[in-house]
Design an enzyme around this catalytic site. Structure first.
Site, PDB file in Angstrom:
ATOM      1  N   CYS A 182      44.143  22.526  27.344  1.00 12.74           N
ATOM      2  CA  CYS A 182      43.303  22.076  26.248  1.00 12.74           C
ATOM      3  C   CYS A 182      42.819  23.271  25.448  1.00 12.74           C
ATOM      4  O   CYS A 182      43.236  24.396  25.659  1.00 12.74           O
ATOM      5  CB  CYS A 182      42.103  21.315  26.804  1.00 12.74           C
ATOM      6  SG  CYS A 182      42.545  19.961  27.920  1.00 12.74           S
ATOM      7  N   ILE A 205      47.076  15.391  30.842  1.00 14.18           N
ATOM      8  CA  ILE A 205      48.053  15.609  31.900  1.00 14.18           C
ATOM      9  C   ILE A 205      47.683  14.777  33.134  1.00 14.18           C
ATOM     10  O   ILE A 205      48.514  14.125  33.739  1.00 14.18           O
ATOM     11  CB  ILE A 205      48.148  17.100  32.290  1.00 14.18           C
ATOM     12  CG1 ILE A 205      48.521  17.956  31.070  1.00 14.18           C
ATOM     13  CG2 ILE A 205      49.151  17.302  33.427  1.00 14.18           C
ATOM     14  CD1 ILE A 205      49.927  17.764  30.556  1.00 14.18           C
ATOM     15  N   LEU A 206      46.406  14.837  33.529  1.00 12.67           N
ATOM     16  CA  LEU A 206      45.881  14.059  34.647  1.00 12.67           C
ATOM     17  C   LEU A 206      44.888  13.025  34.131  1.00 12.67           C
ATOM     18  O   LEU A 206      44.087  13.318  33.251  1.00 12.67           O
ATOM     19  CB  LEU A 206      45.174  14.974  35.659  1.00 12.67           C
ATOM     20  CG  LEU A 206      46.042  15.923  36.488  1.00 12.67           C
ATOM     21  CD1 LEU A 206      45.160  16.860  37.305  1.00 12.67           C
ATOM     22  CD2 LEU A 206      46.983  15.149  37.414  1.00 12.67           C
ATOM     23  N   LEU A 211      44.858  17.880  25.808  1.00  8.44           N
ATOM     24  CA  LEU A 211      46.249  17.559  26.087  1.00  8.44           C
ATOM     25  C   LEU A 211      46.239  16.842  27.430  1.00  8.44           C
ATOM     26  O   LEU A 211      45.994  17.459  28.474  1.00  8.44           O
ATOM     27  CB  LEU A 211      47.114  18.823  26.146  1.00  8.44           C
ATOM     28  CG  LEU A 211      48.579  18.624  26.554  1.00  8.44           C
ATOM     29  CD1 LEU A 211      49.313  17.749  25.537  1.00  8.44           C
ATOM     30  CD2 LEU A 211      49.292  19.963  26.697  1.00  8.44           C
ATOM     31  N   ASP A 230      40.486  16.398  37.343  1.00  8.76           N
ATOM     32  CA  ASP A 230      39.935  17.602  37.960  1.00  8.76           C
ATOM     33  C   ASP A 230      38.672  18.078  37.234  1.00  8.76           C
ATOM     34  O   ASP A 230      37.875  18.825  37.801  1.00  8.76           O
ATOM     35  CB  ASP A 230      40.968  18.726  38.034  1.00  8.76           C
ATOM     36  CG  ASP A 230      41.667  19.002  36.715  1.00  8.76           C
ATOM     37  OD1 ASP A 230      41.450  18.248  35.751  1.00  8.76           O
ATOM     38  OD2 ASP A 230      42.459  19.968  36.647  1.00  8.76           O
ATOM     39  N   ILE A 251      67.352  28.702  27.327  1.00  7.34           N
ATOM     40  CA  ILE A 251      67.676  29.249  26.012  1.00  7.34           C
ATOM     41  C   ILE A 251      68.838  30.235  26.176  1.00  7.34           C
ATOM     42  O   ILE A 251      68.860  31.031  27.124  1.00  7.34           O
ATOM     43  CB  ILE A 251      66.467  29.998  25.400  1.00  7.34           C
ATOM     44  CG1 ILE A 251      65.466  29.008  24.831  1.00  7.34           C
ATOM     45  CG2 ILE A 251      66.893  30.966  24.318  1.00  7.34           C
ATOM     46  CD1 ILE A 251      65.875  28.384  23.507  1.00  7.34           C
TER      47      ILE A 251
END
Length: 607
Positions: A2, A48-49, A46, A94, A280
């Site tokens: 974040c 995620i959990l 963002l 968390d 890549i």
């Protein structure tokens, strides 16, 4: 992953929102702003959990408010401990565990954490703000403190308004290619060093930094090679496993190297389904590892995505490089990293990486150079200085100044420092007072290889590698987790005999012997290429006009401390194909683009 923001400066909510929107790539899922008394908290999420809105931030509990960036990998264990103490939980995130853990243990919570994190917690009762950054500096933490006014953020841009350039930091950048903590490009703005807490007393208007973790003097373990290999393997499996906790799709970066191959192999064994891997490649075979990565993917059974990085991709990424890195940053591998994350985001939001393995297990080419330190410093200093004066550019070309610098190193430790700050410089006069923040490598061990690894971890890993990975991934809203940066692995590796990791020039010995359990040795035992781009050729050819347009006499004279005449000479020699000075040229080019992006470039005749 974040973005966090906190200030006690009276700022309108719309202004705070605008600041956060300038780095919204760090957290596109939710933008939250909360005012508590004279403080304004901001957060970009963002997810995620626990993807539910109940885990949005800023988050409150009783008299505490938190903004948090990162992941706590052992949060389930801490949650169990808190539940046994009578705490209840409303989310499965968390963040709530971190907040209630601080309520119970205060600053003593931090040593219990295994993760990558940067957070700030406000206690309304004590009127204090407690902040902490993870042990290895995986997550960024910037703060401005002047006369009781505070701003905290995950990136510099939101707190960079009306700031003055720190000329000392420019010198550090020209020597290193980055600006090391605790410094930033601006005066009165700082990075909180890894393994440190920051406490602000709002009523007393005091700000103090206190270390909670660092590398320490080594006590070598008494384990046979096989015992050490088995224990390291177990630690790696655990580090990968706890990093697979996610409520979103995940994958793994996979290059032709040892570290990403090992991480991806372990992850593929743990995962119930085939993992997704990403690599890549380059059209130039001297820089391309994609064919080896494809072999790895076939062996471990991953769903593999390969992308070839072209010059046109680099040109496209340059504006983004300047935008997301906030301060001058000259590791050119950031460009393919940006492209890799762009491709990865199309399939997953969280990804594992092999970053951190080279530092602990002597993977870099410069570890071989260290073997010469004893031989060189054995020669009396006055004799070496005499020889250095005799060296001619006509015979040694672009390496002349490097060889002169090596011969002029006063001690073994100066020799090691030179690996990271360079033996040659673009500056008229060099000043290494800032290196005093990193002097621990001189006292933690008597072994020069380990001392080099320690400085690698403390200086380069935090300020180059971790910065590159964080910004390149966040630019595309991807979370990267690095098992080799688990502090348990860092600490254990340092206690192993050097011969377990580096034997007769064989780097990463113990990792290679573990990898043999997953991939045949004849496939992975190849020369190390690293994650570099063919910059020298591109500057002379495809990117030549871009560099000539941005590196002007006008700009060069604005750079404090620069030996302008020497730079112009090496720029010409490089373009003429006589020598390779691409590293220096790239640093000046990036600095020019940064000056332009942040409004510091002054055109001739302007005030």
């Amino acid at each position: 992953m974040c973005g966090i923001y906190l200030t006690n400066i009276p700022i309108e909510e719309e202004t705070v929102k605008s600041k956060l929107e300038s780095i919204q790539f760090r957290g596109p899922d939710y933008l939250g702003i909360t005012k508590v008394f004279d403080l304004t908290f901001g957060h970009l999420r963002l997810s995620i959990l626990d993807l539910n809105v109940r885990s949005h931030q800023p988050m409150k509990f009783e008299d505490l408010v938190i903004v948090f960036n990162g992941e706590i990998y052992n949060f389930q264990k801490i949650k169990t401990d808190l539940t046994n103490l009578g705490y209840t939980f409303d989310t499965t995130s968390d963040t709530e565990v971190l907040l209630k853990g601080y309520k119970e243990w205060g600053a003593d919570l931090v040593p219990k954490l295994n993760g990558m994190f940067a957070f700030a917690i406000y206690d309304a009762t004590s009127r204090k703000i407690f902040c902490s950054r993870d042990r290895l500096g995986v997550k960024p933490f910037y703060y401005s403190w002047k006369e009781g006014q505070l701003e905290i953020c995950s990136q510099l841009r939101p707190i960079s308004q009306h700031k003055k350039i720190n000329n000392e930091a420019i010198s550090m950048y020209l020597d290193c290619g980055y600006i090391p903590s605790p410094y930033t490009i601006y005066q009165n703005v700082y990075k909180l060093p890894p393994g440190n807490n920051l406490e602000i007393d709002l009523d007393k208007k005091t700000c103090s930094v206190k270390e909670y973790w660092n590398l320490k003097e080594i006590t070598e373990v008494e384990l046979t090679y096989e015992e050490a290999k088995d224990k390291l393997h177990d630690l790696l499996k655990d580090a990968v496993k706890i990093r697979l906790q996610s409520d979103v799709p995940f994958g793994s970066f996979l290059s032709g190297g040892i570290d990403s191959a090992l991480v991806s192999s372990i992850a593929s064994r743990i995962s119930k389904n085939p993992i997704k891997t990403f690599s890549i490649g380059f059209e130039d075979p001297d820089y391309d590892e994609s064919k080896v990565a494809a072999q790895y993917a076939k062996i471990i059974g991953s769903e593999h995505t390969e992308t070839i990085c072209k010059v046109s991709d680099i040109l496209e990424m340059i504006p983004q490089l300047v935008k997301v890195f906030d301060e001058p940053f000259a590791d050119s591998s950031a460009l393919p990293s940006l492209l890799l994350n762009k491709v990865t985001k199309q399939s997953v939001t969280m990804v594992l990486s092999g970053d951190g393995g080279d530092e602990s297990f002597f993977g870099y080419n410069h570890f071989r150079l260290v073997s010469y330190a004893d031989k060189i410093t054995f020669v009396p200093y006055f004799l070496r200085k005499m020889v250095a004066r005799l060296l001619s550019v006509n015979y040694l070309g672009s390496r002349t100044y490097t060889y002169k610098g090596i011969l002029n190193t006063a001690s073994k430790y100066d020799f090691i420092a030179g690996i990271f700050v360079g033996y040659d410089s673009l500056l008229r006069k060099r000043n290494f007072n800032w290196l005093s923040h990193y002097n621990g490598y001189k006292t933690w061990t008597k072994d020069l290889l380990q001392a080099t690894a320690d400085l690698n971890i403390k200086l380069w890993l935090e300020n180059d590698s971790n910065v590159k990975v964080d910004r390149a991934s966040m630019a595309h809203s991807v979370e990267v987790r690095s098992p080799f940066l688990d502090y348990n692995i860092i600490e254990f590796a340092r206690t192993l005999p050097v011969s377990y990791r580096f034997e007769k020039g064989r780097r990463k010995k113990i990792l290679k012997d573990i990898l043999k359990e997953y991939i045949p040795e004849n496939i992975f035992d190849q020369p190390k290429r690293g994650f570099a781009v063919p910059l020298a050729s591109w500057i002379r050819n495809e990117l030549r006009s871009e560099f000539e347009k941005n590196i002007t006499d006008d700009f060069l004279h604005q750079i404090p401390g620069l030996n302008t005449a020497r730079f112009k000479d090496i720029f010409k020699k490089h373009l003429d194909g006589k020598h390779d000075y691409s590293t220096f040229i790239w640093r000046i080019y990036v600095l020019s683009k940064w000056y332009q992006e942040f409004g510091f470039y002054k055109k001739k005749g302007s005030q």
